[in-house]
Design a protein around this motif. Structure first.
Motif, short mmCIF file in Angstrom:
data_model
loop_
_atom_site.label_atom_id
_atom_site.label_comp_id
_atom_site.label_asym_id
_atom_site.label_seq_id
_atom_site.Cartn_x
_atom_site.Cartn_y
_atom_site.Cartn_z
N SER A 99 57.66 27.46 -13.71
CA SER A 99 58.65 26.47 -14.31
C SER A 99 59.96 26.65 -13.58
O SER A 99 60.35 27.85 -13.12
N GLY A 100 60.93 25.44 -13.61
CA GLY A 100 62.31 25.84 -12.81
C GLY A 100 62.43 24.74 -11.78
O GLY A 100 63.59 24.58 -11.28
N SER A 101 61.45 24.05 -11.18
CA SER A 101 61.23 23.36 -10.11
C SER A 101 62.18 23.74 -9.00
O SER A 101 61.94 24.83 -8.46
N ALA A 102 63.16 23.00 -8.34
CA ALA A 102 64.00 23.34 -7.29
C ALA A 102 64.66 24.61 -7.59
O ALA A 102 65.17 25.24 -6.54
N TYR A 103 65.06 24.75 -8.70
CA TYR A 103 65.75 25.97 -9.01
C TYR A 103 65.10 27.12 -8.52
O TYR A 103 65.77 28.17 -7.60
N THR A 104 63.99 27.49 -9.08
CA THR A 104 63.24 28.62 -8.57
C THR A 104 63.00 28.68 -7.26
O THR A 104 62.93 29.64 -6.71
N TYR A 105 62.83 27.56 -6.76
CA TYR A 105 62.30 27.66 -5.21
C TYR A 105 63.50 27.94 -4.35
O TYR A 105 63.49 28.81 -3.50
N ALA A 106 64.82 27.62 -4.77
CA ALA A 106 66.04 27.86 -4.12
C ALA A 106 66.44 29.55 -4.45
O ALA A 106 66.70 30.12 -3.51
N TYR A 107 65.83 30.10 -5.48
CA TYR A 107 66.10 31.33 -5.83
C TYR A 107 65.39 32.34 -4.79
O TYR A 107 65.89 33.21 -4.27
N ALA A 108 64.09 31.77 -4.56
CA ALA A 108 63.27 32.55 -3.46
C ALA A 108 63.69 32.35 -2.27
O ALA A 108 63.48 33.37 -1.40
N SER A 109 64.23 31.38 -1.65
CA SER A 109 64.55 30.80 -0.29
C SER A 109 65.91 31.06 0.05
O SER A 109 66.36 31.56 1.35
N PHE A 110 67.07 30.59 -0.98
CA PHE A 110 68.41 30.69 -0.48
C PHE A 110 69.10 31.83 -1.07
O PHE A 110 70.07 32.42 -0.67
N GLY A 111 68.69 32.18 -2.39
CA GLY A 111 69.41 33.32 -3.05
C GLY A 111 69.91 32.69 -4.29
O GLY A 111 69.94 31.45 -4.52
N GLU A 112 70.62 33.62 -5.04
CA GLU A 112 71.40 33.20 -6.28
C GLU A 112 72.31 32.20 -6.51
O GLU A 112 71.99 31.20 -7.35
N LEU A 113 73.11 32.26 -5.80
CA LEU A 113 74.22 31.27 -5.73
C LEU A 113 73.80 29.60 -5.47
O LEU A 113 74.18 28.81 -6.24
N ILE A 114 73.18 29.68 -4.41
CA ILE A 114 72.40 28.22 -4.30
C ILE A 114 71.68 27.97 -5.35
O ILE A 114 71.44 26.64 -5.67
N ALA A 115 70.63 28.73 -5.84
CA ALA A 115 69.72 28.51 -6.92
C ALA A 115 70.70 28.09 -8.16
O ALA A 115 70.20 27.11 -8.57
N TRP A 116 71.77 28.70 -8.39
CA TRP A 116 72.57 28.27 -9.44
C TRP A 116 73.02 26.73 -9.32
O TRP A 116 72.93 25.96 -10.07
N ILE A 117 73.65 26.68 -8.04
CA ILE A 117 74.19 25.32 -7.80
C ILE A 117 72.98 24.15 -7.75
O ILE A 117 73.18 23.15 -8.45
N ILE A 118 71.88 24.36 -7.50
CA ILE A 118 70.82 23.40 -7.60
C ILE A 118 70.24 23.47 -9.09
O ILE A 118 69.97 22.25 -9.50
N GLY A 119 70.28 24.40 -9.89
CA GLY A 119 70.11 24.23 -11.17
C GLY A 119 71.10 23.43 -11.96
O GLY A 119 70.58 22.70 -12.90
N TRP A 120 72.22 23.77 -11.75
CA TRP A 120 73.34 22.93 -12.35
C TRP A 120 73.13 21.64 -11.91
O TRP A 120 73.38 20.88 -12.99
N ASP A 121 73.02 21.27 -10.61
CA ASP A 121 72.58 19.68 -10.07
C ASP A 121 71.72 19.17 -10.94
O ASP A 121 71.67 18.17 -11.36
#
Length: 579
Positions: A99-121
């Motif tokens: 679960s988590g959609s693009a947030y989880t994907y971004a955490y694995a590929s871009f890192g935590e800050l970008i994951a937060w940004i996409i999760g917030w988005d």
């Protein structure tokens, strides 16, 4: 600091966390898992439920008004854009069935800050999208009641701002001698302002039906994925039947002369509808938030996304052609275009059937969006970026209970006071941004050999194709490119060109990277098409979007960064090493 904010969560860690009971951050290691109830048929129907709703029953009208019959081209362009993104989502879903959609994907590929940004988005995208759908549902529900001669006071069926503005707008049009421009909608909004109870300029005006449907849907999502699945499947089958019925029946009432001119306002007129049309498509990514509730996510998620996108695109194109063939595109700027065209032709009984199906269709969209958002809250909470309560799993219903309740309030309260126009643009830009990061994230994934039973994105080298596309784009949009250097009209005019200026720079950089790094073509095309559609949403929406992201960054650095699970583990490891 810079390294810490870009720390990545490995695929192995993500999968192992879920397998060992990390689903509930308040009770790690417990048996509180989400139920695995969904197969490829359910996922496909969920995708259709999310896509065939407010777009086909509402925003398609305004898009057709701006673009004429040529709006069908826009549906094709938008479907291609979504198709590139869907393939990238499918690649991630097959590797990270969590679960988590693009947030989880971004955490694995871009890192935590970008994951937060996409999760917030994504939180903004789903919340505002839900608000728009709730408002659209309310309009159809009120129309349906009117058909049965049940009248709700107008001040209980609309937002405060529209009613407030209507009085001044009518006075202005009357004073200038443009009484013919006073629409029925404006009159209804003015009546709401005049009849609403209140003290002085403070009036009791709120969209009560929108509030009610959000609470009903939130309850359904709260009590379980199985109940949600059954309700969704039933609603989807019914609304597809109605849409096909409308297409077949409408075919016999088409006047080919209505299709001429096909592009009355040129390609620019077609692109004016990009926000409404793209809003119609945003739902397919909600499927990826249900990964942990799928029986075989690595096989079924990609199929469900792609199947639903293809089916919905065909339906949208046919509906656009039928609508613009039945009446002139100039008449379609209404909130309920499908019901309107049949009413316009004297088929009132058919318009009632459509109103009933629209109420069901938009409810199913709201259901899927309300299902998706809590699972993003849950995923961010698991990682410590939000309080633990958001990942609490209900012991009986096996749903993210607290996050679901919060989602209900976050959507229901604004739905009382906001209007449809203000929310669809912001939803679209948020979705496109998510698509951009997913497509970019795929480019960062290491290539693997295809494994049986798993989807893998076909690799096509973009080394020479991307530069050719860039050159063709420069030729086709030559005048638009030259306009970037024209400051005539001052800042008020020039600022609208800034999004396009950003796109040109990023497109040039991506083209160079494609040539140098031999990037995969599909994610590159996804990036380029999504970035271009973002430029069509205007300076104001970009500014609002950036303000939302800045608020998110403040929350991340004041809470999320300090409480990050990975951050705490890193700190503990450093202290252990130093001691």
């Amino acid at each position: 600091m810079s390294k810490n904010i870009f720390r990545k969560k490995s695929l192995e860690r993500i999968l192992s966390d879920v397998a060992t009971g990390f689903s509930d951050a308040e009770h790690p290691g417990s048996a509180s898992h989400l139920k695995k109830e969904l197969n490829v048929k359910d996922l496909t129907l969920m995708g259709i439920a999310a896509v065939v709703g407010a777009g086909i029953f509402s925003t398609i009208g305004t898009a057709a008004f701006n673009g004429g019959p040529g709006v069908s081209i826009l549906f094709v362009l938008t479907a291609i854009t979504c198709g590139f993104s869907a393939l990238c989502y499918a690649e991630f879903a097959s590797r990270i069935p969590v679960s988590g959609s693009a947030y989880t994907y971004a955490y694995a590929s871009f890192g935590e800050l970008i994951a937060w940004i996409i999760g917030w988005d994504l939180l903004m995208e789903y919340a505002i999208g839900n608000i728009a759908v709730a408002i659209s549902w309310s309009e159809y529900f009120i129309n349906l009641l009117e058909g049965f001669h049940i009248h709700i006071p107008s001040y209980l069926t609309m937002d405060y701002l529209s009613a407030y503005r209507a009085k001044a707008t009518i006075a202005e049009l009357t004073a200038s001698g443009h009484v013919a421009d006073v629409t029925d909608r404006l009159k209804s909004e003015a009546v709401a302002w005049a009849t609403a109870p209140g003290i002085g300029n403070f009036k009791l005006i709120a969209n009560i039906p929108a509030l009610a449907i959000v609470f009903v849907i939130t309850y359904l999502v709260y009590i379980g994925i199985r109940e949600t699945k059954k309700a969704t499947n039933a609603m989807v089958i019914l609304k597809i039947a109605v849409v096909i019925f409308v297409i077949v029946l409408g075919f016999f009432y088409i006047t080919p002369a209505n299709w001429h001119p096909f592009l009355p306002n040129g390609f620019g007129g077609v692109m004016k509808g990009v926000s409404g049309v793209f809003f119609a498509y945003i739902g397919f990514d909600a499927i990826s938030t249900t990964a942990e509730e799928c029986e075989n996510p690595q096989r079924d998620l990609p199929r469900g996304m792609i199947y639903s996108l293809i089916i919905c695109t065909v339906l949208y194109i046919l509906i656009a052609l039928v609508l613009t063939g039945m009446v002139s595109y100039k008449e379609l700027q209404v909130g309920d275009p499908l019901a309107f065209v049949f009413q316009r032709l004297g088929l009132k009984n058919i318009s009632y059937v459509i109103s009933i199906s629209a109420v069901i269709a938009t409810a199913s969209v709201l259901l899927i969006f309300q299902l998706g958002q809590p699972r993003i809250w849950m995923s961010m909470s698991r990682d410590g970026l939000l309080p633990k309560a958001f990942s609490r799993i209900h012991p009986k219903y096996h749903t993210p209970s607290f996050a679901t309740i919060v989602t209900g309030f976050v959507v229901a309260i604004p739905a009382l006071f906001m209007n449809l126009t203000e929310v669809t643009d912001l939803t679209s830009i948020g979705t496109l941004f998510a698509f951009v990061l997913v497509c970019g994230g795929v480019l960062l994934l290491p290539r693997e050999e295809a494994q049986k039973g798993r989807f893998h994105l076909p690799y096509v080298n973009s080394k020479f194709i991307a530069p050719v596309i860039f050159v063709i784009g420069c030729i086709l949009f030559y005048h638009q490119f030259l306009g970037l250097f024209d400051y005539t009209g001052g800042w008020e005019v020039y600022r609208e060109k800034l999004p396009y200026f950003v796109f040109v720079i990023l497109a040039a950089a991506l083209t160079v990277l494609a040539f140098v790094k031999n990037l995969s073509l599909i994610p590159v095309l996804g990036l380029l098409s999504c970035l271009y559609l973002m430029t069509e949403l205007g300076y104001t929406n970009w500014l609002r979007f950036l303000i939302w992201l800045v608020i998110g960054l403040v929350i991340y650095f004041s809470y999320g960064h300090k409480n990050s699970v990975l951050g705490k583990e890193e700190k503990a490891a450093q202290q252990s090493a130093s001691s």
